[in-house]
Design an enzyme around this catalytic site. Structure first.
Site, PDB file in Angstrom:
ATOM      1  N   THR A 156       0.856  -1.247   0.045  1.00  0.00           N
ATOM      2  CA  THR A 156      -0.175   0.088   0.009  1.00  0.00           C
ATOM      3  C   THR A 156       0.995   1.212   0.061  1.00  0.00           C
ATOM      4  OG1 THR A 156      -1.501   1.314   1.405  1.00  0.00           O
ATOM      5  CG2 THR A 156      -0.200  -0.430   2.576  1.00  0.00           C
ATOM      6  N   GLU A 163      -5.217  -3.074   3.883  1.00  0.00           N
ATOM      7  CA  GLU A 163      -4.894  -3.901   5.091  1.00  0.00           C
ATOM      8  C   GLU A 163      -6.154  -4.811   5.566  1.00  0.00           C
ATOM      9  OE1 GLU A 163      -4.400  -0.760   4.402  1.00  0.00           O
ATOM     10  OE2 GLU A 163      -2.428  -0.134   5.465  1.00  0.00           O
ATOM     11  N   LYS A 172      -9.671  21.581  10.781  1.00  0.00           N
ATOM     12  CA  LYS A 172     -10.227  21.909  12.102  1.00  0.00           C
ATOM     13  C   LYS A 172     -10.571  23.479  11.827  1.00  0.00           C
ATOM     14  CE  LYS A 172      -7.981  17.672  13.724  1.00  0.00           C
ATOM     15  NZ  LYS A 172      -6.528  17.482  13.464  1.00  0.00           N
ATOM     16  N   TRP A 198     -14.833  20.324  13.281  1.00  0.00           N
ATOM     17  CA  TRP A 198     -14.169  19.648  12.223  1.00  0.00           C
ATOM     18  C   TRP A 198     -15.085  19.597  10.914  1.00  0.00           C
ATOM     19  CZ3 TRP A 198     -11.543  14.372  13.494  1.00  0.00           C
ATOM     20  CH2 TRP A 198     -10.792  14.715  14.567  1.00  0.00           C
TER      21      TRP A 198
HETATM   22  P1  AMP Z   1      -6.399   1.457  -0.329  1.00  0.00           P
HETATM   23  O1  AMP Z   1      -5.668   0.810   0.729  1.00  0.00           O
HETATM   24  O2  AMP Z   1      -5.193   2.185  -1.178  1.00  0.00           O
HETATM   25  O3  AMP Z   1      -7.303   0.504  -0.849  1.00  0.00           O
HETATM   26  O4  AMP Z   1      -7.126   2.964   0.427  1.00  0.00           O
HETATM   27  C1  AMP Z   1      -7.962   2.611   1.580  1.00  0.00           C
HETATM   28  C2  AMP Z   1      -8.592   3.896   1.965  1.00  0.00           C
HETATM   29  O5  AMP Z   1      -9.214   4.358   0.852  1.00  0.00           O
HETATM   30  C3  AMP Z   1      -9.401   3.808   3.055  1.00  0.00           C
HETATM   31  O6  AMP Z   1      -8.741   4.032   4.233  1.00  0.00           O
HETATM   32  C4  AMP Z   1     -10.196   4.945   2.904  1.00  0.00           C
HETATM   33  O7  AMP Z   1      -9.449   6.249   3.370  1.00  0.00           O
HETATM   34  C5  AMP Z   1     -10.184   5.310   1.396  1.00  0.00           C
HETATM   35  N1  AMP Z   1     -11.660   4.540   0.848  1.00  0.00           N
HETATM   36  C6  AMP Z   1     -11.776   3.335   0.428  1.00  0.00           C
HETATM   37  N2  AMP Z   1     -13.125   3.230  -0.012  1.00  0.00           N
HETATM   38  C7  AMP Z   1     -13.596   4.338   0.455  1.00  0.00           C
HETATM   39  C8  AMP Z   1     -15.137   4.931   0.421  1.00  0.00           C
HETATM   40  N3  AMP Z   1     -16.051   4.031  -0.234  1.00  0.00           N
HETATM   41  N4  AMP Z   1     -15.507   6.177   0.744  1.00  0.00           N
HETATM   42  C9  AMP Z   1     -14.283   7.053   1.216  1.00  0.00           C
HETATM   43  N5  AMP Z   1     -13.170   6.516   1.386  1.00  0.00           N
HETATM   44  C10 AMP Z   1     -12.689   5.235   0.878  1.00  0.00           C
END
Ligand code: AMP
Length: 544
Positions: free
Chosen positions: A184, A329, A441, A446
């Site tokens: 990641t 993760e 903030k 927030w």
């Molecule tokens: P990744 O590990 O690259 O898939 O990124 C994960 C992150 O993407 C999460 O911790 C969120 O911050 C963001 N994320 C994934 N799905 C969504 C969603 N449906 N709405 C908002 N943020 C999302």
């Protein structure tokens, strides 16, 4: 006292054996790098995967070895997924959109022995290969033998497997064995590896295929648009194989026109991808006045799905939208927005508004929201806090990381901090308000950047929007809206600020608007806020 049931490990190879035996005639269709469409069945895929696995064994690949892939969604990548994991090695999918230095770091950190690459990535690997000492051989995912390349240690995939026996009894081993590895790329520091096991992958497969998640059956035709190089394409190759659904792999052509053409030709019923990809599909359908009558449902996740996109697919195109949230993760799915009976009874407008939430957890993931001290916060749909998760699909640590990752203190012990800020309503539906690093903030309150961005993109002349905090002498931070407008649209700062009135709380309306040609993205298509914060560092907000 132990139960008296058979002690059979949950192994990924069992999925393909099952598909061959019970749904062997279901098809896997792929559009390849050269644009040609390849078509075969699960039964043929299984035979070729056994040939591939025999080739790996003949090369001396051992359980636990990492084998990297830099590849699009095609049948050969699918065979690599199952063949590598099937013999107990680890399929390490690499995101080609990362910076070359990150790819070098990742391959060296994982100590990949082989690299499987699509032709597209030959120039990249030609450049990087002198810096990849662990890579013994490069397998180009093609049947060509006359490729002009400066690589010396390469072989074509078809050459590798040709002449190999398709007789193989898949080995049995501990279900906790590692099966795949995905890095990641946070916005800071080196990428971090998440090492999935057969067990975590199988548990995710069972739960993610359920009706209140992907809802896949053997009657479906599924197009995983989400790349196989990003968290195992949200698990779809495994889910489809378990259920026997027909798979349609789109290859490298991810533009709206190519995707619509393939969805129509193959009668796709279900597909999944990030909002940016769906924006391309949506505008193609609109511009060409097209319909996809077989497409019943799309899953949108990876970034917040704007309300305007949900409405456009549901109302204009008659396609059901399911909003999902997950992360690398987590294997990766955490939540899915599907309705309880009480939501089915809501009027259409209320239902569509409700779909903006990221949804309720899949069985196997527990979540809670906490304050800075780790105290659990109420599930009232209003209070927001840091989102923590745990479960058998959640990582305990990053690959080769020795310092403990999971929260050690008493209140949050054993939970993984997602880095997201969210609310949870009394029915257990979670809604992300921000990444914790991105919240604004303002005077002790927030402001959710996601809410402002979603409102901005619901304007007909706005293509994309991002909000960042800028320093303010009175309020500490205030939101600055950065906008890409439609070509030829006449749109002023004042028009946009006026558009927000009545749509978000008054104090959440951005203080200023900046127009840009392009917003920077991460390798997984999310808005790169660190870069925007750098670009607009010291921005003098007009209200200051
Ligand atoms: P990744 O590990 O690259 O898939 O990124 C994960 C992150 O993407 C999460 O911790 C969120 O911050 C963001 N994320 C994934 N799905 C969504 C969603 N449906 N709405 C908002 N943020 C999302």
């Amino acid at each position: 006292m132990h139960g008296q049931m058979m002690d059979m490990p949950l192994l990924i190879s069992s999925l393909l054996q099952h598909a061959d035996r019970y749904n062997g005639e279901s098809e896997i269709v792929s559009r390849l790098v050269d644009g040609k469409v390849h078509r075969y069945t699960y039964r043929e895929a299984h035979a070729r995967t056994r040939q591939f696995a025999n080739a790996l064994l003949n090369l001396g690949i051992m359980p636990g070895d990492r084998l990297g892939t830099l590849a699009w969604n095609t049948h050969r990548h699918y065979e690599a997924y199952f063949g590598i994991a099937g013999i107990g090695a680890i399929s390490h999918t690499i995101n080609p959109r990362l910076f070359p230095e990150q790819i070098t770091y990742i391959v060296n950190h994982a100590e990949d022995k082989l690299l499987f690459i699509d032709e597209t990535f030959i120039p990249l690997i030609e450049k990087l290969s002198p810096q990849l000492p662990t890579v013994e051989k490069i397998v180009i995912l093609t049947d060509k033998t006359d490729i002009k390349t400066s690589l010396t240690n390469w072989i074509s995939y078809e050459e590798l497997i040709s002449g190999q026996s398709d007789e193989l009894k898949w080995p049995t081993f501990d279900e906790q064995s590692a099966s795949s590895l995905c890095y990641t790329s946070g916005t800071t520091g080196n990428p971090k590896g998440v090492l999935y096991s057969h067990r975590s992958t199988m548990i995710h497969t069972y739960t993610a295929a359920m009706p209140d998640a992907f809802n896949i059956s053997v009657q479906d035709v599924v197009m995983p648009i989400v790349p196989m190089f990003h968290v195992n394409a949200w698990g779809l190759p495994y889910l489809c194989t378990m259920t026997g659904a027909k798979i349609v792999f789109p290859g490298p052509a991810m533009d709206g026109e190519s995707l619509c053409q393939l969805m129509k030709a193959e009668n796709v019923t279900l597909s999944a991808g990030v909002p940016t990809v769906w924006a391309g599909v949506e505008s193609h359908l609109k511009d060409k006045k097209l319909k996809l009558p077989n497409l019943k449902r799309i899953v949108i996740g990876g970034s917040a799905c704007p309300d305007s996109m949900i409405r456009s697919f549901e109302i204009d195109h008659d396609v059901e939208v399911a909003h999902a949230w997950g992360m690398t993760e987590l294997s990766p799915l955490g939540t899915f927005n599907t309705f309880k009976p009480k939501h089915v009874a809501l009027d259409r407008d209320a239902q569509l508004a409700f779909k903006g939430k990221q949804g309720k957890v899949l069985f196997g993931v527990e979540m809670k929201i906490v304050d800075d001290e780790g105290n659990e916060l109420p599930w009232d749909g209003k209070t927001f806090g840091d989102l923590l998760v745990r479960g058998p699909n959640v990582l305990t640590n990053y690959f080769k990381q020795t310092e403990p990752l999971l929260i050690p203190d008493t209140e949050k012990k054993g939970w993984f901090d997602t880095g997201d800020v969210a609310t949870i309503d009394p029915d257990g539906y979670m809604q992300i308000t921000d990444r914790s690093k991105d919240v604004i903030k303002s005077g002790g309150e927030w402001i959710s950047s996601i809410e402002i961005e979603n409102t901005a993109v619901s304007h007909k002349d706005i293509v994309e929007a991002a909000v960042i905090a800028v320093a303010h002498p009175k309020w500490d931070e205030r939101p600055l809206l950065i906008v890409v407008k439609k070509q030829d649209a006449i749109l002023s700062r004042e028009d946009i600020l006026e558009f927000f009135v009545g749509k978000v709380a008054k104090w959440c309306i951005p203080d200023d608007v900046v127009f840009v040609d392009e917003i920077p993205h991460t390798a997984t298509g999310k808005i790169l806020k660190t870069k925007l914060r750098e670009d607009f560092a010291g921005y003098n907000i007009s209200s200051a």
